[in-house]
Design a protein around this motif. Structure first.
Motif, PDB file in Angstrom:
ATOM      1  N   SER A  12       0.853  -1.191   0.000  1.00  0.00           N
ATOM      2  CA  SER A  12       0.000   0.000   0.000  1.00  0.00           C
ATOM      3  C   SER A  12       0.889   1.243   0.000  1.00  0.00           C
ATOM      4  O   SER A  12       1.982   1.235   0.544  1.00  0.00           O
ATOM      5  CB  SER A  12      -0.910   0.002   1.232  1.00  0.00           C
ATOM      6  N   ASN A  13       0.405   2.275  -0.559  1.00  0.00           N
ATOM      7  CA  ASN A  13       1.136   3.538  -0.650  1.00  0.00           C
ATOM      8  C   ASN A  13       0.942   4.317   0.653  1.00  0.00           C
ATOM      9  O   ASN A  13      -0.168   4.744   0.979  1.00  0.00           O
ATOM     10  CB  ASN A  13       0.623   4.339  -1.854  1.00  0.00           C
ATOM     11  N   LEU A  14       2.034   4.477   1.436  1.00  0.00           N
ATOM     12  CA  LEU A  14       1.948   5.175   2.730  1.00  0.00           C
ATOM     13  C   LEU A  14       2.146   6.682   2.604  1.00  0.00           C
ATOM     14  O   LEU A  14       2.003   7.410   3.581  1.00  0.00           O
ATOM     15  CB  LEU A  14       2.990   4.608   3.700  1.00  0.00           C
ATOM     16  N   LEU A  15       2.454   7.129   1.439  1.00  0.00           N
ATOM     17  CA  LEU A  15       2.738   8.544   1.255  1.00  0.00           C
ATOM     18  C   LEU A  15       1.518   9.416   1.581  1.00  0.00           C
ATOM     19  O   LEU A  15       1.628  10.424   2.274  1.00  0.00           O
ATOM     20  CB  LEU A  15       3.215   8.802  -0.173  1.00  0.00           C
ATOM     21  N   ALA A  16       0.364   9.016   1.126  1.00  0.00           N
ATOM     22  CA  ALA A  16      -0.850   9.819   1.345  1.00  0.00           C
ATOM     23  C   ALA A  16      -1.183   9.952   2.841  1.00  0.00           C
ATOM     24  O   ALA A  16      -1.423  11.067   3.329  1.00  0.00           O
ATOM     25  CB  ALA A  16      -2.016   9.252   0.559  1.00  0.00           C
ATOM     26  N   PHE A  22       0.906  14.997   8.554  1.00  0.00           N
ATOM     27  CA  PHE A  22       1.690  16.229   8.663  1.00  0.00           C
ATOM     28  C   PHE A  22       0.817  17.470   8.448  1.00  0.00           C
ATOM     29  O   PHE A  22       0.996  18.492   9.095  1.00  0.00           O
ATOM     30  CB  PHE A  22       2.856  16.222   7.674  1.00  0.00           C
ATOM     31  N   LEU A  23      -0.125  17.373   7.536  1.00  0.00           N
ATOM     32  CA  LEU A  23      -1.030  18.491   7.273  1.00  0.00           C
ATOM     33  C   LEU A  23      -1.886  18.803   8.503  1.00  0.00           C
ATOM     34  O   LEU A  23      -2.033  19.961   8.901  1.00  0.00           O
ATOM     35  CB  LEU A  23      -1.915  18.174   6.062  1.00  0.00           C
ATOM     36  N   ILE A  24      -2.432  17.756   9.120  1.00  0.00           N
ATOM     37  CA  ILE A  24      -3.252  17.947  10.323  1.00  0.00           C
ATOM     38  C   ILE A  24      -2.409  18.527  11.454  1.00  0.00           C
ATOM     39  O   ILE A  24      -2.840  19.449  12.177  1.00  0.00           O
ATOM     40  CB  ILE A  24      -3.918  16.613  10.744  1.00  0.00           C
ATOM     41  N   LEU A  25      -1.184  18.024  11.627  1.00  0.00           N
ATOM     42  CA  LEU A  25      -0.286  18.545  12.664  1.00  0.00           C
ATOM     43  C   LEU A  25       0.037  20.023  12.413  1.00  0.00           C
ATOM     44  O   LEU A  25       0.028  20.841  13.336  1.00  0.00           O
ATOM     45  CB  LEU A  25       0.993  17.718  12.695  1.00  0.00           C
ATOM     46  N   GLY A  26       0.303  20.377  11.169  1.00  0.00           N
ATOM     47  CA  GLY A  26       0.604  21.770  10.834  1.00  0.00           C
ATOM     48  C   GLY A  26      -0.559  22.699  11.116  1.00  0.00           C
ATOM     49  O   GLY A  26      -0.392  23.796  11.666  1.00  0.00           O
ATOM     50  N   ILE A  27      -1.779  22.274  10.771  1.00  0.00           N
ATOM     51  CA  ILE A  27      -2.970  23.088  11.039  1.00  0.00           C
ATOM     52  C   ILE A  27      -3.179  23.245  12.538  1.00  0.00           C
ATOM     53  O   ILE A  27      -3.488  24.338  13.029  1.00  0.00           O
ATOM     54  CB  ILE A  27      -4.214  22.453  10.367  1.00  0.00           C
ATOM     55  N   THR A  28      -2.969  22.177  13.304  1.00  0.00           N
ATOM     56  CA  THR A  28      -3.121  22.244  14.767  1.00  0.00           C
ATOM     57  C   THR A  28      -2.125  23.222  15.371  1.00  0.00           C
ATOM     58  O   THR A  28      -2.495  24.057  16.208  1.00  0.00           O
ATOM     59  CB  THR A  28      -2.935  20.843  15.385  1.00  0.00           C
ATOM     60  N   LEU A  29      -0.867  23.142  14.961  1.00  0.00           N
ATOM     61  CA  LEU A  29       0.153  24.067  15.482  1.00  0.00           C
ATOM     62  C   LEU A  29      -0.167  25.510  15.111  1.00  0.00           C
ATOM     63  O   LEU A  29      -0.007  26.425  15.926  1.00  0.00           O
ATOM     64  CB  LEU A  29       1.535  23.685  14.953  1.00  0.00           C
TER      65      LEU A  29
END
Length: 199
Positions: A12-16, A22-29
């Motif tokens: 399976s492709n883990l990139l997505a 990372f996107l969710i973490l960035g928005i939270t920060l």
């Protein structure tokens, strides 16, 4: 005998999912930094009055000798504290550090509420300079302000105060530590010097 073949599951492709995490973490920060104030409280010195006192102690006995003098400087500074948090602030203590022109540091604690009456009796000219005090144990609600006088005593002359390097008022908060604000020369109004005789 035929060769054994192991079936490999499709990778399976883990990139997505990693990018999404990372996107969710960035928005939270970003949200935390946006809505969390950089300072616990905003401290503003609104006005400062200076009362220099020279007390002469009369000595009539041979052991005491001549009259002895003592210089005291009372700093009455009006402070406004604005709560920058989403939590209430509780005022624990007020102290101040005076750094003299020659680099000496003198630290004092603000006069306690119970000592005001005696101080005003000893130095009646202090009372007209005073306003409603800002007391220890005061609670400030989120987004609100508290304002009042803080009375400081330094065992120095007015000349030492006038030639100071800095004077910092420190506000000690329960749970949030200590914050300081400079008592600037611009906030001062200086009354005429006073003397008091004591036996």
């Amino acid at each position: 005998m035929s060769d054994l073949k192991f079936v490999q599951p499709a990778r399976s492709n883990l990139l997505a999912p990693v990018l999404l995490a990372f996107l969710i973490l960035g928005i939270t920060l970003a949200l935390v930094m946006r809505f969390t104030p950089r300072r616990t409280a905003d401290l503003d010195i609104l006005h400062t009055a200076i009362y220099p006192a020279h007390t002469v102690f009369k000595g009539e006995s041979i052991l005491v000798g001549h009259d002895q003098g003592q210089d005291d400087l009372y700093v009455l500074t009006t402070l406004r504290i604005t709560d920058g948090l989403r939590l209430p602030l509780f005022l624990k203590d007020f102290t101040a550090t005076l750094t003299t022109g020659d680099g000496q540091e003198i630290t004092t604690s603000a006069v306690e509420k119970d000592d005001f009456a005696n101080l005003y009796t000893t130095f009646p000219a202090l009372k007209p300079l005073a306003s409603e005090p800002l007391l220890r144990e005061t609670m400030i609600s989120p987004g609100q302000s508290a304002e009042g006088m803080i009375l400081l005593h330094f065992p120095v002359t007015q000349a030492v105060w006038d030639h100071r390097r800095t004077a910092i008022l420190n506000v000690d908060l329960y749970h949030q530590g200590q914050q300081g604000v400079m008592i600037s020369r611009a906030s001062e109004s200086i009354p005429a010097p006073a003397s008091k005789l004591a036996n």
